[in-house]
Design an enzyme around this catalytic site. Sequence first.
Site, short mmCIF file in Angstrom:
data_model
loop_
_atom_site.label_atom_id
_atom_site.label_comp_id
_atom_site.label_asym_id
_atom_site.label_seq_id
_atom_site.Cartn_x
_atom_site.Cartn_y
_atom_site.Cartn_z
CD GLU A 171 -20.32 56.51 4.00
OE1 GLU A 171 -21.44 56.61 3.45
OE2 GLU A 171 -19.39 57.29 3.77
CD GLU A 391 -16.34 56.16 0.72
OE1 GLU A 391 -17.08 57.14 0.52
OE2 GLU A 391 -16.75 54.99 0.78
C1 GBH Z 1 -20.14 57.90 0.59
O1 GBH Z 1 -21.30 58.29 1.23
C2 GBH Z 1 -20.30 56.51 0.08
O2 GBH Z 1 -19.59 55.58 0.88
C3 GBH Z 1 -19.93 56.34 -1.35
O3 GBH Z 1 -20.44 55.13 -1.84
C4 GBH Z 1 -20.43 57.51 -2.15
O4 GBH Z 1 -20.28 57.34 -3.53
C5 GBH Z 1 -19.69 58.73 -1.68
O5 GBH Z 1 -19.81 58.90 -0.30
C6 GBH Z 1 -20.13 60.03 -2.34
O6 GBH Z 1 -21.45 60.32 -2.04
O7 GBH Z 1 -26.49 66.72 4.88
O8 GBH Z 1 -25.84 67.98 2.97
O9 GBH Z 1 -24.36 67.88 4.84
C7 GBH Z 1 -21.27 59.59 1.79
C8 GBH Z 1 -22.57 59.85 2.48
C9 GBH Z 1 -22.27 62.23 2.52
C10 GBH Z 1 -23.93 61.11 3.88
C11 GBH Z 1 -22.57 63.52 3.25
C12 GBH Z 1 -24.18 62.39 4.61
C13 GBH Z 1 -24.25 64.75 4.42
C14 GBH Z 1 -24.68 65.75 3.38
N1 GBH Z 1 -22.62 61.06 3.28
N2 GBH Z 1 -23.94 63.51 3.75
S1 GBH Z 1 -25.40 67.18 4.07
#
Ligand code: GBH
Length: 488
Positions: A171, A391
């Site tokens: 990511e 994931e």
């Molecule tokens: C992952 O990131 C990571 O790789 C992991 O380490 C982490 O623990 C896991 O997910 C859980 O968080 O703008 O409200 O629609 C995920 C990161 C999640 C980033 C969704 C963008 C959008 C949320 N992404 N997010 S929203």
Amino acid sequence: APTPNSSGRVEFPADFLWGAATAAFQIEGGGAEDGRQDSIWDVFCRIPGAVVNGDDGMVACDHYHRYPQDVALLKSLHLDSYRFSTSWARVVPDGRTVNRAGLDFYSRLVDELLEADILPWLTLYHWDLPQALEERGGWPNRDTAYRFADYAVTMHEALGDRVGVWTTFNEPWCSAFLGYTSGAHAPGKKSPELGLAAAHHLLLAHGLGVNALRERAPEATLGLTLNFTVSDPVDPTNPADVDVARRDDAMFNRIFLDPVFRGAYPQDILDDTAHLGFADVIQDGDLEIISTPIDVLGVNYYNGGAVSATPPAQAPQGTAGPDGERTTAADGPVWETRSPNPVPDGIYPHSRGLPTTDMGWEVQPEGLTRLLLRLQEDYSGPRGTALYITENGAAYPDVVQDDGSVDDQDRLAFVDAHLRAVKDALDGGADVRGYFAWSLMDNFEWALGYSKRFGLTRVDYATQERTVKASGRWYAAVARDNAVPPRD
Ligand code: GBH
């Protein structure tokens, strides 16, 4: 409309890979052991207010000492593969000098996995840059990309005889835009220009890393994991909403996909970022390096979202994740954007009334089907790159029963629905070859510390006791049977 695989028994291809994922900083602990030095996350955790409850990664799940037990746990769940990351700050603590003792930990872990007949799926970078390199400019500094390639070679020299699957980055969107634009993640910088420079250098590092590994291991499986969103215009007949969805898609998805798979940044991104000097960080030859063919595209999917050029009547409740920035609409209330975007103007999330997880993210399994089909059609297929879900999972609060068990039907239903969505994509022609649940166990959820639980296994942080949740037992049966049982 219900999809074909919405409730009956669903079988997966015979060689489908079942796994679970973690990341070094989120589970290892051993923060100052055997020569490890600070990563940007250790430093970020010390900033008052940066992480919920002032939590840090010094002990985490104590995986650094409990890895044999955790490999046994993977085995008990019938999993084929374990996706983990290595900590650059453990292996090259000062950014220059290799630390043998740090490498030895990963050597022991890999041996333990192979002994248990579990395929090691290694990610070189899951957000924990050595602080020493941040002090020399971090990802906005081009030199960091070359340091990454050196680190990749170091890891390959130590483990290449036993590890066949290598992912460069997890990511890069988060590292670039949460780290250097919104400041919600380490190192906590707040600048659109820095975020964009970081994004380009992360991509360059990916390409340099792939080239270095390919040269030494022509047979290895090499890849990159990206996080995706599925942006839908609130009103598909309104050109302004359609344009907002385009920009959201551009800055989440295409800014990484196009350079890697097509060797060019999309023109709309170059136009939208012209005033931010993005073009100036791109040097001749970079895109050729970045677009070096890879074998695997890792897909991390949590949610999508509906976006509009017009603010909703009320600031949405529960749709803005902790990643969001607080901004003020021109003539409306203060609210949170869905996510940081270096060109954020007027991207307004609207709730669709879907159920949400403990992160506030909408539960939208069909978004995963659409995403996989699009990746297959627009990016991976022509180049023969295989898709793996690296994931997918959900945070929900654990309700612990008197006997210590956790009956997390909400998480179980989430994984069930998303596996059915994967099957729909397979039926539609997407070349999806495996699924890794996030996460093997509860862990350090970045800026939210230990307050959010994503595990198939509960971790009691006071005792470090692991308890497989109902979702974990269910997932183990799926992996064993290569099929999702009918939903009652
Ligand atoms: C992952 O990131 C990571 O790789 C992991 O380490 C982490 O623990 C896991 O997910 C859980 O968080 O703008 O409200 O629609 C995920 C990161 C999640 C980033 C969704 C963008 C959008 C949320 N992404 N997010 S929203």
